[in-house]
Scaffold this motif. Structure first.
Motif, PDB file in Angstrom:
ATOM      1  N   SER A 167      45.618  33.365  38.617  1.00 50.53           N
ATOM      2  CA  SER A 167      44.462  33.251  39.125  1.00 50.53           C
ATOM      3  C   SER A 167      44.069  34.852  39.941  1.00 50.53           C
ATOM      4  O   SER A 167      43.126  35.274  39.692  1.00 50.53           O
ATOM      5  N   LEU A 168      45.154  35.428  40.441  1.00 51.27           N
ATOM      6  CA  LEU A 168      45.107  36.815  40.846  1.00 51.27           C
ATOM      7  C   LEU A 168      45.059  37.891  39.773  1.00 51.27           C
ATOM      8  O   LEU A 168      44.045  38.785  39.905  1.00 51.27           O
ATOM      9  N   ALA A 171      41.282  37.554  38.297  1.00 50.80           N
ATOM     10  CA  ALA A 171      40.111  37.860  39.321  1.00 50.80           C
ATOM     11  C   ALA A 171      39.476  39.008  39.093  1.00 50.80           C
ATOM     12  O   ALA A 171      40.077  40.082  38.529  1.00 50.80           O
ATOM     13  N   GLU A 172      38.081  39.185  39.532  1.00 54.28           N
ATOM     14  CA  GLU A 172      37.495  40.506  39.342  1.00 54.28           C
ATOM     15  C   GLU A 172      37.677  41.436  40.378  1.00 54.28           C
ATOM     16  O   GLU A 172      37.100  42.618  40.387  1.00 54.28           O
ATOM     17  N   LEU A 175      40.952  38.480  46.405  1.00 59.18           N
ATOM     18  CA  LEU A 175      41.065  37.363  46.833  1.00 59.18           C
ATOM     19  C   LEU A 175      41.648  36.764  47.942  1.00 59.18           C
ATOM     20  O   LEU A 175      42.831  37.399  48.380  1.00 59.18           O
ATOM     21  N   GLU A 179      40.553  31.402  48.846  1.00 57.77           N
ATOM     22  CA  GLU A 179      39.673  31.283  47.314  1.00 57.77           C
ATOM     23  C   GLU A 179      40.888  31.106  46.436  1.00 57.77           C
ATOM     24  O   GLU A 179      40.518  30.412  45.261  1.00 57.77           O
ATOM     25  N   ILE A 180      42.088  31.411  46.349  1.00 58.57           N
ATOM     26  CA  ILE A 180      43.362  31.242  45.693  1.00 58.57           C
ATOM     27  C   ILE A 180      43.445  29.522  45.596  1.00 58.57           C
ATOM     28  O   ILE A 180      43.617  28.908  44.805  1.00 58.57           O
ATOM     29  N   ARG A 183      40.969  27.655  43.495  1.00 60.30           N
ATOM     30  CA  ARG A 183      41.075  27.824  42.223  1.00 60.30           C
ATOM     31  C   ARG A 183      42.291  27.283  41.758  1.00 60.30           C
ATOM     32  O   ARG A 183      42.478  26.823  40.402  1.00 60.30           O
TER      33      ARG A 183
END
Length: 226
Positions: A167-168, A171-172, A175, A179-180, A183
């Protein structure tokens, strides 16, 4: 025995890495070098070197420049980059020059051990010769894919660690733990615990986002991002 040349500009770090190598069964340190010139000289004079653990930041040249010169001179010795260089450009260049793996400093012994053991497995596979079906090709190409967290502390799940890591990585931007959590489907507390682990091991960086009032929000970004 797999003979290893350890290259690092810091003599203390080189000794530590050499000690790590000697602790892994089947590996032996053939020599140490602390600059590019020494590394190339060792490759020319040592009886045999199978693998080079190559630092990038050397006083007289970069590690990648050494790899390029190795190839120009006809040395097909395998290379694993072991360096603090985290920028994507350097990582990409290492891949293009044929580095088999890229281990970012600082790292624990388990991180290097996992990659050395994977390398030994790769050599055993390749030494078998013959032809390979697709499944075997896939195994060869994936042989050096070390676990995301080979040195997880007790009570941490490799599956959860990989979810948070992925996820990290994708990510754009930075986070938060919340938020993690959204997701990955884990709780905010669990996400925070794994994010702190990634920060401690140098894989993630902590940033602070200041709002209008109250404490700043902790946000995390994958370490190779700017």
């Amino acid at each position: 025995m797999i003979e290893v040349l350890v290259v690092d500009d810091d003599t203390r770090v080189a000794r530590v890495n050499a000690a790590y190598v000697e602790k892994v069964p089947g590996f032996r340190v053939a020599g140490e070098a602390h600059n590019a010139a020494q590394a190339l000289h060792q490759l020319e004079t040592l009886p045999h070197v199978d693998l080079v653990l190559m630092d990038h930041y050397l006083p007289d040249e970069t590690g990648l420049a050494v790899v390029q010169e190795m190839r120009r001179r006809g040395h097909q010795t395998d290379v694993i980059m072991v360096t603090a260089a985290r920028d994507v450009t350097t990582v990409q260049a290492a891949m293009r020059h044929g580095a088999l793996q890229y281990l970012v400093k600082p790292f624990a012994f388990a991180g290097l051990r996992a990659r050395l053991e994977a390398y030994a497995d790769l050599r055993r596979t390749l030494d078998g010769g013959g032809e390979a079906e697709q499944a075997e090709v896939d195994r060869i190409f994936g042989a050096l894919a070390a676990p995301a967290e080979p040195d997880l502390p007790k009570g941490h799940s490799p599956t959860t660690a990989e979810l948070v890591r992925q996820s990290l990585m994708h990510a754009e931007g930075p986070l938060s733990a919340q938020e993690i959590a959204e997701r990955t489907g884990v709780s905010r507390q669990t996400a925070q615990r794994y994010l702190k682990l990634l920060e401690r091991t140098g894989r993630a960086r902590l940033t602070l986002k200041y709002g209008d009032a109250g404490r700043p929000e902790h946000r995390y970004v994958w370490a190779t991002r700017g």
